[in-house]
Design an enzyme around this catalytic site. Structure first.
Site, PDB file in Angstrom:
ATOM      1  N   PRO A  12       0.786  -1.225   0.000  1.00  0.00           N
ATOM      2  CA  PRO A  12       0.000   0.000   0.000  1.00  0.00           C
ATOM      3  C   PRO A  12       0.824   1.284   0.000  1.00  0.00           C
ATOM      4  CG  PRO A  12      -0.129  -1.114   2.124  1.00  0.00           C
ATOM      5  CD  PRO A  12       0.526  -2.074   1.164  1.00  0.00           C
ATOM      6  N   ASN A  13       0.314   2.241  -0.758  1.00  0.00           N
ATOM      7  CA  ASN A  13       0.850   3.605  -0.885  1.00  0.00           C
ATOM      8  C   ASN A  13       2.114   3.699  -1.735  1.00  0.00           C
ATOM      9  OD1 ASN A  13      -1.156   4.953   0.776  1.00  0.00           O
ATOM     10  ND2 ASN A  13      -0.220   3.872   2.491  1.00  0.00           N
ATOM     11  N   ARG A  20       5.520  12.112  -3.251  1.00  0.00           N
ATOM     12  CA  ARG A  20       5.540  12.634  -1.871  1.00  0.00           C
ATOM     13  C   ARG A  20       6.672  11.955  -1.107  1.00  0.00           C
ATOM     14  NH1 ARG A  20      -0.747  12.175  -1.517  1.00  0.00           N
ATOM     15  NH2 ARG A  20      -1.078  13.588  -3.243  1.00  0.00           N
ATOM     16  N   TYR A  25      11.709   8.151   0.890  1.00  0.00           N
ATOM     17  CA  TYR A  25      11.551   7.038  -0.059  1.00  0.00           C
ATOM     18  C   TYR A  25      12.217   7.266  -1.427  1.00  0.00           C
ATOM     19  CZ  TYR A  25       8.186   5.588   3.450  1.00  0.00           C
ATOM     20  OH  TYR A  25       7.602   5.214   4.632  1.00  0.00           O
ATOM     21  N   ASN A  76       7.888  -5.842  -1.237  1.00  0.00           N
ATOM     22  CA  ASN A  76       7.876  -4.735  -0.297  1.00  0.00           C
ATOM     23  C   ASN A  76       6.427  -4.617   0.152  1.00  0.00           C
ATOM     24  OD1 ASN A  76       7.927  -2.446   1.223  1.00  0.00           O
ATOM     25  ND2 ASN A  76       8.987  -1.177  -0.301  1.00  0.00           N
ATOM     26  N   ALA A  79       3.359  -0.945   4.650  1.00  0.00           N
ATOM     27  CA  ALA A  79       2.840  -0.944   6.032  1.00  0.00           C
ATOM     28  C   ALA A  79       2.359  -2.329   6.465  1.00  0.00           C
ATOM     29  CB  ALA A  79       1.718   0.082   6.172  1.00  0.00           C
ATOM     30  N   HIS A  82       4.292  -4.742   8.873  1.00  0.00           N
ATOM     31  CA  HIS A  82       4.253  -4.640  10.333  1.00  0.00           C
ATOM     32  C   HIS A  82       2.929  -5.101  10.932  1.00  0.00           C
ATOM     33  CE1 HIS A  82       7.664  -2.272   9.163  1.00  0.00           C
ATOM     34  NE2 HIS A  82       6.902  -1.355   8.593  1.00  0.00           N
ATOM     35  N   ASP A  89       1.184 -15.707   6.295  1.00  0.00           N
ATOM     36  CA  ASP A  89       0.668 -17.063   6.111  1.00  0.00           C
ATOM     37  C   ASP A  89       0.620 -17.449   4.633  1.00  0.00           C
ATOM     38  OD1 ASP A  89       0.381 -17.342   8.830  1.00  0.00           O
ATOM     39  OD2 ASP A  89      -1.799 -17.177   8.854  1.00  0.00           O
ATOM     40  N   GLU A 100      12.383 -10.093   1.112  1.00  0.00           N
ATOM     41  CA  GLU A 100      11.700  -8.893   1.607  1.00  0.00           C
ATOM     42  C   GLU A 100      12.600  -7.681   1.380  1.00  0.00           C
ATOM     43  OE1 GLU A 100      11.143  -9.106   5.833  1.00  0.00           O
ATOM     44  OE2 GLU A 100      10.199  -7.123   5.934  1.00  0.00           O
ATOM     45  N   HIS A 102      12.916  -3.205   1.567  1.00  0.00           N
ATOM     46  CA  HIS A 102      12.390  -1.912   1.998  1.00  0.00           C
ATOM     47  C   HIS A 102      13.285  -0.807   1.470  1.00  0.00           C
ATOM     48  CE1 HIS A 102       9.449  -3.741   4.566  1.00  0.00           C
ATOM     49  NE2 HIS A 102      10.390  -4.579   4.971  1.00  0.00           N
ATOM     50  N   LEU A 103      12.656   0.275   1.052  1.00  0.00           N
ATOM     51  CA  LEU A 103      13.405   1.443   0.579  1.00  0.00           C
ATOM     52  C   LEU A 103      14.175   2.075   1.740  1.00  0.00           C
ATOM     53  CD1 LEU A 103      10.396   2.775  -1.436  1.00  0.00           C
ATOM     54  CD2 LEU A 103      12.583   2.218  -2.497  1.00  0.00           C
ATOM     55  N   SER A 104      13.465   2.287   2.846  1.00  0.00           N
ATOM     56  CA  SER A 104      14.084   2.915   4.024  1.00  0.00           C
ATOM     57  C   SER A 104      14.632   1.821   4.952  1.00  0.00           C
ATOM     58  CB  SER A 104      13.050   3.766   4.764  1.00  0.00           C
ATOM     59  OG  SER A 104      11.983   2.959   5.230  1.00  0.00           O
ATOM     60  N   ARG A 109      13.966   3.692  12.066  1.00  0.00           N
ATOM     61  CA  ARG A 109      12.739   4.498  12.115  1.00  0.00           C
ATOM     62  C   ARG A 109      11.940   4.186  13.387  1.00  0.00           C
ATOM     63  NH1 ARG A 109       9.829   4.503   6.526  1.00  0.00           N
ATOM     64  NH2 ARG A 109       8.883   6.323   7.541  1.00  0.00           N
ATOM     65  N   ARG A 113       7.977   0.045  13.319  1.00  0.00           N
ATOM     66  CA  ARG A 113       8.463  -0.492  12.025  1.00  0.00           C
ATOM     67  C   ARG A 113       9.560  -1.538  12.228  1.00  0.00           C
ATOM     68  NH1 ARG A 113       6.173   3.160   8.223  1.00  0.00           N
ATOM     69  NH2 ARG A 113       5.920   5.228   9.125  1.00  0.00           N
TER      70      ARG A 113
HETATM   71  O1  CA2 Z   1      10.807   1.581   3.455  1.00  0.00           O
HETATM   72  C1  CA2 Z   1       9.937   0.921   2.906  1.00  0.00           C
HETATM   73  O2  CA2 Z   1      10.053   0.443   1.782  1.00  0.00           O
HETATM   74  C2  CA2 Z   1       8.602   0.700   3.631  1.00  0.00           C
HETATM   75  O3  CA2 Z   1       8.141  -0.612   3.320  1.00  0.00           O
HETATM   76  C3  CA2 Z   1       7.654   1.756   3.092  1.00  0.00           C
HETATM   77  C4  CA2 Z   1       6.300   1.766   3.790  1.00  0.00           C
HETATM   78  C5  CA2 Z   1       6.467   1.804   5.305  1.00  0.00           C
HETATM   79  O4  CA2 Z   1       5.201   1.674   5.936  1.00  0.00           O
HETATM   80  C6  CA2 Z   1       7.390   0.706   5.811  1.00  0.00           C
HETATM   81  O5  CA2 Z   1       7.544   0.859   7.211  1.00  0.00           O
HETATM   82  C7  CA2 Z   1       8.739   0.799   5.145  1.00  0.00           C
HETATM   83  C8  CA2 Z   1       5.471   2.956   3.363  1.00  0.00           C
HETATM   84  C9  CA2 Z   1       5.253   3.095   1.899  1.00  0.00           C
HETATM   85  C10 CA2 Z   1       4.540   4.391   1.657  1.00  0.00           C
HETATM   86  O6  CA2 Z   1       5.011   4.942   0.464  1.00  0.00           O
HETATM   87  C11 CA2 Z   1       4.813   6.271   0.255  1.00  0.00           C
HETATM   88  C12 CA2 Z   1       5.382   6.789  -0.879  1.00  0.00           C
HETATM   89  C13 CA2 Z   1       5.251   8.122  -1.136  1.00  0.00           C
HETATM   90  C14 CA2 Z   1       4.534   8.936  -0.268  1.00  0.00           C
HETATM   91  C15 CA2 Z   1       3.966   8.409   0.861  1.00  0.00           C
HETATM   92  C16 CA2 Z   1       4.095   7.060   1.122  1.00  0.00           C
END
Ligand code: CA2
Length: 149
Positions: A12-13, A20, A25, A76, A79, A82, A89, A100, A102-104, A109, A113
């Site tokens: 998601p997102n 943004r 990210y 990836n 959210a 977590h 499953d 798995e 993750h960008l960050s 953080r 997370r």
């Molecule tokens: O660091 C990552 O790749 C995460 O999976 C990104 C998730 C975050 O909930 C994880 O803790 C770490 C969030 C992705 C949201 O992506 C956005 C991109 C642009 C603007 C807002 C959110």
């Protein structure tokens, strides 16, 4: 060399990437990350099929549908990393090698997370290298699959 197909799953997102929060990210869009993955896959003599969804059930269905079509999963879960026992499953059920990413760096953080439901069913995790996390994850997954066969 055996041709491998990898399912790249984005949670998601992540469709908002590049629009943004570039400080956390990065500035690449999801389409640009998918293009980088496709180029890397060609170098590795593999192919990548990318799916993004904001809906947990759609991601679960995509994991189920991977059986017989893909040899591994790069995920990836965003959210849902977590929160989602359902995704955990599903990965355990299909028994496809999963990496798995993750960008960050999720461990630098907020505390919430720091726990991943995915990591215990993944062969490994790469976190904190921006778009490069995906490319490193793809390399690791393809090498793992080639070693196995
Ligand atoms: O660091 C990552 O790749 C995460 O999976 C990104 C998730 C975050 O909930 C994880 O803790 C770490 C969030 C992705 C949201 O992506 C956005 C991109 C642009 C603007 C807002 C959110």
């Amino acid at each position: 060399m055996q041709s491998l197909s990898i399912l790249a799953l984005h949670g998601p997102n992540l469709n908002l990437l590049g629009q943004r929060e570039p400080g956390i990210y990065g500035s690449l869009t999801l389409a640009e990350i998918n293009r980088l993955l496709e180029q890397e896959a060609i170098k590795l003599q593999a192919k990548v099929v990318a799916v993004q969804s904001n809906h947990e059930g759609v991601l679960v269905d995509a994991i189920h549908d991977a059986v017989g079509k893909h040899q591994g999963i790069l995920i990836n879960a965003a959210a849902y990393t977590h929160t989602s026992v359902a995704l955990r499953d599903a990965i355990a059920a299909v028994n496809l090698p999963t990496v798995e990413v993750h960008l960050s760096n999720i461990y630098r953080r907020e505390e919430f997370r720091h726990h991943s439901y995915i990591s215990s069913v993944a062969i490994g995790q790469i976190s904190g290298f921006g778009a490069q996390s995906y490319l490193l994850g793809l390399q690791a997954l393809v090498h793992h699959l080639r070693e196995k066969s």
